[in-house]
Design a protein around this motif. Sequence first.
Motif, PDB file in Angstrom:
ATOM      1  N   ASN A 153     -15.905 -35.078   8.362  1.00  0.00           N
ATOM      2  CA  ASN A 153     -16.998 -35.047   9.330  1.00  0.00           C
ATOM      3  C   ASN A 153     -17.497 -33.619   9.513  1.00  0.00           C
ATOM      4  N   ARG A 154     -18.613 -33.513  10.179  1.00  0.00           N
ATOM      5  CA  ARG A 154     -19.326 -32.244  10.328  1.00  0.00           C
ATOM      6  C   ARG A 154     -18.446 -31.134  10.897  1.00  0.00           C
ATOM      7  N   ASN A 155     -17.756 -31.412  11.987  1.00  0.00           N
ATOM      8  CA  ASN A 155     -16.992 -30.363  12.654  1.00  0.00           C
ATOM      9  C   ASN A 155     -15.853 -29.838  11.793  1.00  0.00           C
ATOM     10  N   VAL A 156     -15.151 -30.734  11.118  1.00  0.00           N
ATOM     11  CA  VAL A 156     -14.066 -30.313  10.240  1.00  0.00           C
ATOM     12  C   VAL A 156     -14.621 -29.494   9.077  1.00  0.00           C
ATOM     13  N   LEU A 157     -15.716 -29.946   8.503  1.00  0.00           N
ATOM     14  CA  LEU A 157     -16.314 -29.214   7.378  1.00  0.00           C
ATOM     15  C   LEU A 157     -16.733 -27.805   7.799  1.00  0.00           C
ATOM     16  N   LEU A 158     -17.391 -27.689   8.937  1.00  0.00           N
ATOM     17  CA  LEU A 158     -17.840 -26.367   9.393  1.00  0.00           C
ATOM     18  C   LEU A 158     -16.655 -25.431   9.623  1.00  0.00           C
ATOM     19  N   ALA A 159     -15.540 -25.985  10.069  1.00  0.00           N
ATOM     20  CA  ALA A 159     -14.353 -25.158  10.325  1.00  0.00           C
ATOM     21  C   ALA A 159     -13.617 -24.795   9.044  1.00  0.00           C
ATOM     22  N   GLU A 160     -13.668 -25.683   8.039  1.00  0.00           N
ATOM     23  CA  GLU A 160     -12.772 -25.514   6.891  1.00  0.00           C
ATOM     24  C   GLU A 160     -13.441 -25.127   5.582  1.00  0.00           C
ATOM     25  N   ILE A 161     -14.763 -25.129   5.497  1.00  0.00           N
ATOM     26  CA  ILE A 161     -15.429 -24.770   4.238  1.00  0.00           C
ATOM     27  C   ILE A 161     -14.987 -23.399   3.720  1.00  0.00           C
ATOM     28  N   PRO A 162     -14.818 -22.377   4.583  1.00  0.00           N
ATOM     29  CA  PRO A 162     -14.318 -21.096   4.059  1.00  0.00           C
ATOM     30  C   PRO A 162     -12.939 -21.218   3.407  1.00  0.00           C
ATOM     31  N   LEU A 163     -12.080 -22.101   3.950  1.00  0.00           N
ATOM     32  CA  LEU A 163     -10.759 -22.310   3.355  1.00  0.00           C
ATOM     33  C   LEU A 163     -10.886 -22.997   2.000  1.00  0.00           C
ATOM     34  N   TYR A 164     -11.758 -24.003   1.919  1.00  0.00           N
ATOM     35  CA  TYR A 164     -11.965 -24.678   0.640  1.00  0.00           C
ATOM     36  C   TYR A 164     -12.450 -23.686  -0.412  1.00  0.00           C
TER      37      TYR A 164
END
Length: 276
Positions: free
Chosen positions: A215-226
């Motif tokens: 979902n949006r919130n998880v993606l915004l938080a974790e894209i730098p980690l990916y």
Amino acid sequence: MNYIELQLHVTPDYTDILTAELAELGFESFVETDEGLNAYIIETDFDEKALEELVAKYTNQTAIAYEVNSLEKRNWNAEWEREYEPIEVADSVRVRASFHEPDARFRYDIVINPKMSFGTGHHETTAMMLEQQLDLDFAGKTVLDVGSGTGILAILAAKMGARSVQAFDIEEWAVENAVENAAINDCPQISVFQGTIDDIKDEQGRYDVILANINRNVLLAEIPLYTHLLNEGGYLLVSGFYEHDAPDIQQKAIDAGLWAEKTKSVREWTSIRFKK
């Protein structure tokens, strides 16, 4: 035996977590709807007080309403099997349950027997992710599937030739189901664990492809980690958010060092493929 049908009116972001919560209360079958989620339980196992407590737990987080109906006696498995139809993606992938016969016209035959009836390819986000995967060369690649659910995305990656696929989910039932489905599809290169992205070893350039249908919130938080975990030239495929959220997702990825290669939208849902 008679069944209770629970009709939940809730936003799509909460259907997964409520499915898991309802499973803990004994609900057996789940169907996503345009309004939210329908769930089914044997009438004698239904605890209305427990349901009220569960709904109260989430009322401060999202708008939620429900209706409870009593259903006549029926063979529920047979009823579900009649309603469950195989999913066909881009004339190349067919996702079916084990009670469907295979179809030789499709290059990739994926068998998914869900503990909960979602993550089967029926949702637009899952179908878009599968279609985005078809554009990539997975031969010999290392893959990470974030929030794997039934394991459907990991299974397609394995069938397309991935050397190793690491998948994880926060829910125990999802991990068990993904392991079962990987075995059904003869994909020994898939390994699954219960946890989060924080449990992945912090080693830059570990994966050639990362799949994240959340979902949006998880993606915004974790894209730098990916992005940190991606090899140079690697791909990040994301979905699970609405079209109006795409600019925020895209900007976060650009800031992290990725560029958008392909965007797809279906019924206001969006998927984006990024490259590092």
